[in-house]
Design a protein around this motif. Sequence first.
Motif, PDB file in Angstrom:
ATOM      1  N   ASP A  44       0.869  -1.171   0.000  1.00  0.00           N
ATOM      2  CA  ASP A  44       0.000   0.000   0.000  1.00  0.00           C
ATOM      3  C   ASP A  44       0.910   1.227   0.000  1.00  0.00           C
ATOM      4  OD1 ASP A  44      -1.687   2.152   0.761  1.00  0.00           O
ATOM      5  OD2 ASP A  44      -2.923   0.851   2.015  1.00  0.00           O
ATOM      6  N   ARG A  46      -0.158   4.460  -0.017  1.00  0.00           N
ATOM      7  CA  ARG A  46      -0.892   5.659   0.386  1.00  0.00           C
ATOM      8  C   ARG A  46      -0.273   6.311   1.627  1.00  0.00           C
ATOM      9  NH1 ARG A  46      -6.499   3.797   1.667  1.00  0.00           N
ATOM     10  NH2 ARG A  46      -5.321   2.062   2.524  1.00  0.00           N
ATOM     11  N   GLU A  50      -4.605   8.386   4.765  1.00  0.00           N
ATOM     12  CA  GLU A  50      -5.477   7.576   3.910  1.00  0.00           C
ATOM     13  C   GLU A  50      -5.653   6.173   4.493  1.00  0.00           C
ATOM     14  OE1 GLU A  50      -4.792   8.977  -0.642  1.00  0.00           O
ATOM     15  OE2 GLU A  50      -2.993   8.290   0.415  1.00  0.00           O
ATOM     16  N   ILE A  51      -4.593   5.626   5.031  1.00  0.00           N
ATOM     17  CA  ILE A  51      -4.624   4.266   5.589  1.00  0.00           C
ATOM     18  C   ILE A  51      -5.541   4.194   6.804  1.00  0.00           C
ATOM     19  CG2 ILE A  51      -3.202   2.517   6.740  1.00  0.00           C
ATOM     20  CD1 ILE A  51      -0.923   3.424   4.790  1.00  0.00           C
ATOM     21  N   ALA A  55      -7.666  -0.230   4.982  1.00  0.00           N
ATOM     22  CA  ALA A  55      -6.588  -0.827   4.194  1.00  0.00           C
ATOM     23  C   ALA A  55      -6.887  -2.307   3.989  1.00  0.00           C
ATOM     24  CB  ALA A  55      -5.243  -0.658   4.903  1.00  0.00           C
ATOM     25  N   PHE A  61       3.230  -1.343   4.113  1.00  0.00           N
ATOM     26  CA  PHE A  61       3.017   0.073   3.838  1.00  0.00           C
ATOM     27  C   PHE A  61       4.321   0.804   3.556  1.00  0.00           C
ATOM     28  CE2 PHE A  61      -0.302  -1.423   6.691  1.00  0.00           C
ATOM     29  CZ  PHE A  61      -1.425  -1.128   5.938  1.00  0.00           C
ATOM     30  N   ASN A  63       4.788   4.972   2.225  1.00  0.00           N
ATOM     31  CA  ASN A  63       4.173   6.195   1.707  1.00  0.00           C
ATOM     32  C   ASN A  63       4.938   6.681   0.475  1.00  0.00           C
ATOM     33  OD1 ASN A  63       3.114   8.742   1.243  1.00  0.00           O
ATOM     34  ND2 ASN A  63       3.383   9.456   3.338  1.00  0.00           N
ATOM     35  N   CYS A  87      -2.859   2.123  -4.376  1.00  0.00           N
ATOM     36  CA  CYS A  87      -2.975   3.414  -3.707  1.00  0.00           C
ATOM     37  C   CYS A  87      -4.467   3.713  -3.614  1.00  0.00           C
ATOM     38  CB  CYS A  87      -2.206   4.490  -4.479  1.00  0.00           C
ATOM     39  SG  CYS A  87      -2.825   4.778  -6.159  1.00  0.00           S
ATOM     40  N   LYS A  88      -4.838   4.955  -3.670  1.00  0.00           N
ATOM     41  CA  LYS A  88      -6.254   5.301  -3.581  1.00  0.00           C
ATOM     42  C   LYS A  88      -6.996   4.943  -4.868  1.00  0.00           C
ATOM     43  CE  LYS A  88      -9.317   9.172  -2.527  1.00  0.00           C
ATOM     44  NZ  LYS A  88      -9.360  10.585  -2.135  1.00  0.00           N
ATOM     45  N   TYR A 114      -7.561   1.324  -3.739  1.00  0.00           N
ATOM     46  CA  TYR A 114      -8.375   1.042  -2.551  1.00  0.00           C
ATOM     47  C   TYR A 114      -9.812   1.517  -2.734  1.00  0.00           C
ATOM     48  CZ  TYR A 114      -9.895   0.291   2.170  1.00  0.00           C
ATOM     49  OH  TYR A 114     -10.588  -0.173   3.258  1.00  0.00           O
TER      50      TYR A 114
END
Length: 123
Positions: A44, A46, A50-51, A55, A61, A63, A87-88, A114
Amino acid sequence: MKKGICLLLLSFLFLNCNGQQASNTISTAELKRLLAQGEVQLLDVRTPKEIQKGAIKTALFANYFDVDFEAVATVQLNKSKPVYLYCKSGNRSGKACKILKDKGFEVINVLGGYRQWDSEKNQ
């Protein structure tokens, strides 16, 4: 003259978009099937904010916007296994795919990110 500028601009946009799609992709439905079958290396990219909103359970993770993104991501990952990134929406993870691919990882971008995963959660 205007036609030439428009053609040049369109060519640039086409090449730029084409470069971001250089990695393999997978749908969220396909990712769900893979996750159900066993261990998947999922990253991930993000932000922590955001997390906090949710998630995918087994994700690691890193960033994308952190200056040490590459180092944080690569230390967690196994080069001998494919890496699925999200990501998003799929844009940032597409860019992250290029970074990790250049480091020798096999990368797969999760289409829709996500946002798509979350919209399918109850289906």
